[in-house]
Design an enzyme around this catalytic site. Structure first.
Site, mmCIF file in Angstrom:
data_model
loop_
_atom_site.group_PDB
_atom_site.id
_atom_site.type_symbol
_atom_site.label_atom_id
_atom_site.label_comp_id
_atom_site.label_asym_id
_atom_site.label_seq_id
_atom_site.Cartn_x
_atom_site.Cartn_y
_atom_site.Cartn_z
ATOM 1 N N PRO A 1 -2.669 -15.367 -11.189
ATOM 2 C CA PRO A 1 -2.759 -14.070 -11.852
ATOM 3 C C PRO A 1 -1.752 -13.041 -11.356
ATOM 4 C CG PRO A 1 -4.658 -14.467 -10.432
ATOM 5 C CD PRO A 1 -3.914 -15.761 -10.529
ATOM 6 N N ASN A 2 -1.225 -12.318 -12.322
ATOM 7 C CA ASN A 2 -0.291 -11.201 -12.115
ATOM 8 C C ASN A 2 1.117 -11.634 -11.701
ATOM 9 O OD1 ASN A 2 -2.095 -8.948 -12.685
ATOM 10 N ND2 ASN A 2 -3.220 -9.669 -10.903
ATOM 11 N N ARG B 1 6.411 -5.828 -10.867
ATOM 12 C CA ARG B 1 5.145 -5.660 -10.141
ATOM 13 C C ARG B 1 5.444 -5.363 -8.666
ATOM 14 N NH1 ARG B 1 1.100 -10.453 -8.103
ATOM 15 N NH2 ARG B 1 -0.412 -9.055 -7.127
ATOM 16 N N TYR C 1 6.981 -7.551 -3.606
ATOM 17 C CA TYR C 1 7.281 -8.882 -4.153
ATOM 18 C C TYR C 1 8.740 -9.089 -4.547
ATOM 19 C CZ TYR C 1 2.205 -9.108 -4.229
ATOM 20 O OH TYR C 1 0.884 -9.096 -3.853
ATOM 21 N N ASN D 1 1.241 -20.941 -6.126
ATOM 22 C CA ASN D 1 0.979 -19.587 -5.641
ATOM 23 C C ASN D 1 -0.257 -19.119 -6.402
ATOM 24 O OD1 ASN D 1 0.776 -16.912 -4.987
ATOM 25 N ND2 ASN D 1 2.962 -16.478 -5.194
ATOM 26 N N ALA E 1 -4.141 -13.726 -6.264
ATOM 27 C CA ALA E 1 -5.391 -13.257 -5.631
ATOM 28 C C ALA E 1 -6.462 -14.352 -5.569
ATOM 29 C CB ALA E 1 -5.919 -12.036 -6.368
ATOM 30 N N GLU F 1 0.976 -24.593 -0.725
ATOM 31 C CA GLU F 1 0.613 -23.221 -1.108
ATOM 32 C C GLU F 1 1.794 -22.323 -0.756
ATOM 33 O OE1 GLU F 1 -2.665 -21.909 1.286
ATOM 34 O OE2 GLU F 1 -2.558 -19.837 0.565
ATOM 35 N N HIS G 1 3.553 -18.249 -0.971
ATOM 36 C CA HIS G 1 3.399 -16.811 -1.238
ATOM 37 C C HIS G 1 4.741 -16.136 -1.033
ATOM 38 C CE1 HIS G 1 -0.931 -17.154 -1.383
ATOM 39 N NE2 HIS G 1 -0.847 -17.936 -0.325
ATOM 40 N N ARG H 1 -0.917 -8.164 5.658
ATOM 41 C CA ARG H 1 -1.224 -7.080 4.713
ATOM 42 C C ARG H 1 -2.697 -6.647 4.840
ATOM 43 N NH1 ARG H 1 0.698 -9.094 -0.912
ATOM 44 N NH2 ARG H 1 0.222 -6.911 -1.417
HETATM 45 C C1 DQA Z 1 0.634 -13.352 -3.306
HETATM 46 C C2 DQA Z 1 -0.247 -12.693 -2.234
HETATM 47 C C3 DQA Z 1 -1.651 -12.457 -2.769
HETATM 48 O O1 DQA Z 1 -2.438 -11.807 -1.782
HETATM 49 C C4 DQA Z 1 -1.595 -11.550 -3.997
HETATM 50 O O2 DQA Z 1 -2.883 -11.391 -4.543
HETATM 51 C C5 DQA Z 1 -0.634 -12.031 -5.021
HETATM 52 C C6 DQA Z 1 0.664 -12.534 -4.580
HETATM 53 C C7 DQA Z 1 2.087 -13.525 -2.822
HETATM 54 O O3 DQA Z 1 2.812 -14.293 -3.438
HETATM 55 O O4 DQA Z 1 2.510 -12.873 -1.863
HETATM 56 O O5 DQA Z 1 -0.870 -11.936 -6.211
HETATM 57 O O6 DQA Z 1 0.117 -14.638 -3.582
#
Ligand code: DQA
Length: 150
Positions: free
Chosen positions: A15-16, A23, A28, A79, A82, A103, A105, A112
């Site tokens: 998501p997102n 964003r 990011y 990735n 959240a 995984e 990120h 954070r």
């Molecule tokens: C994320 C880190 C997560 O905590 C966050 O909710 C994201 C992006 C990252 O790529 O740093 O959506 O996965």
């Protein structure tokens, strides 16, 4: 190299992450998801791999792709956004994958907000790469390529 030598790597973004580029660029970066996917494709192609990339804001769609990868023994780079921090359903799907799961990120979640410190998927993946922006993804492709070659 024949097409039979080509291995698919499933690249999943939760998501997102479709909003990358605008964003929270201070967190990011400025690369769009399409740019990151292209970087992964170039890295993968140089090792004879192909990337199948999907992004979804929906847990159920992500789980469907994980199940497809499990069926086909495709390695996964994910990735989870959240969902990293609370999706037991995604974790239960990932545990069914025999191939390598990494995984990734962009940020370093542990540095954070405190709710980002826990990853519920981390215990069931083979490795985690975080904090390097788009390079986190490229390093994950490299790890899978080296594993497959060895
Ligand atoms: C994320 C880190 C997560 O905590 C966050 O909710 C994201 C992006 C990252 O790529 O740093 O959506 O996965």
């Amino acid at each position: 190299m024949t097409s039979a030598d080509v291995t698919t790597v499933l690249l999943l973004n939760g998501p997102n992450l479709g909003q990358l580029g605008h964003r929270e660029p201070d967190v990011y970066g400025s690369s769009t998801l399409q740019e990151i996917v292209s970087m992964c494709q170039i890295e993968a192609n140089s090792s004879g791999l192909t990337v199948e990339a999907h992004q979804s804001d929906s847990e159920s769609e992500l789980i469907g792709w994980v199940q497809l990868a499990a069926k086909n023994s495709w390695p996964i780079i994910i990735n989870p956004g959240a969902f990293t921090h609370y999706s037991m359903a995604l974790r239960d799907a990932l545990v069914q994958v025999d191939a390598t799961v990494i995984e990734v990120h962009l940020s370093q979640p542990a540095s954070r907000e405190s709710f980002r410190s826990e990853s519920v998927v981390a215990p069931v993946v083979d490795g985690t790469i975080s904090g390097f922006g788009p390079l986190s993804y490229v390093l994950a492709i490299r790890a899978i390529a080296e594993q497959l070659a060895s």
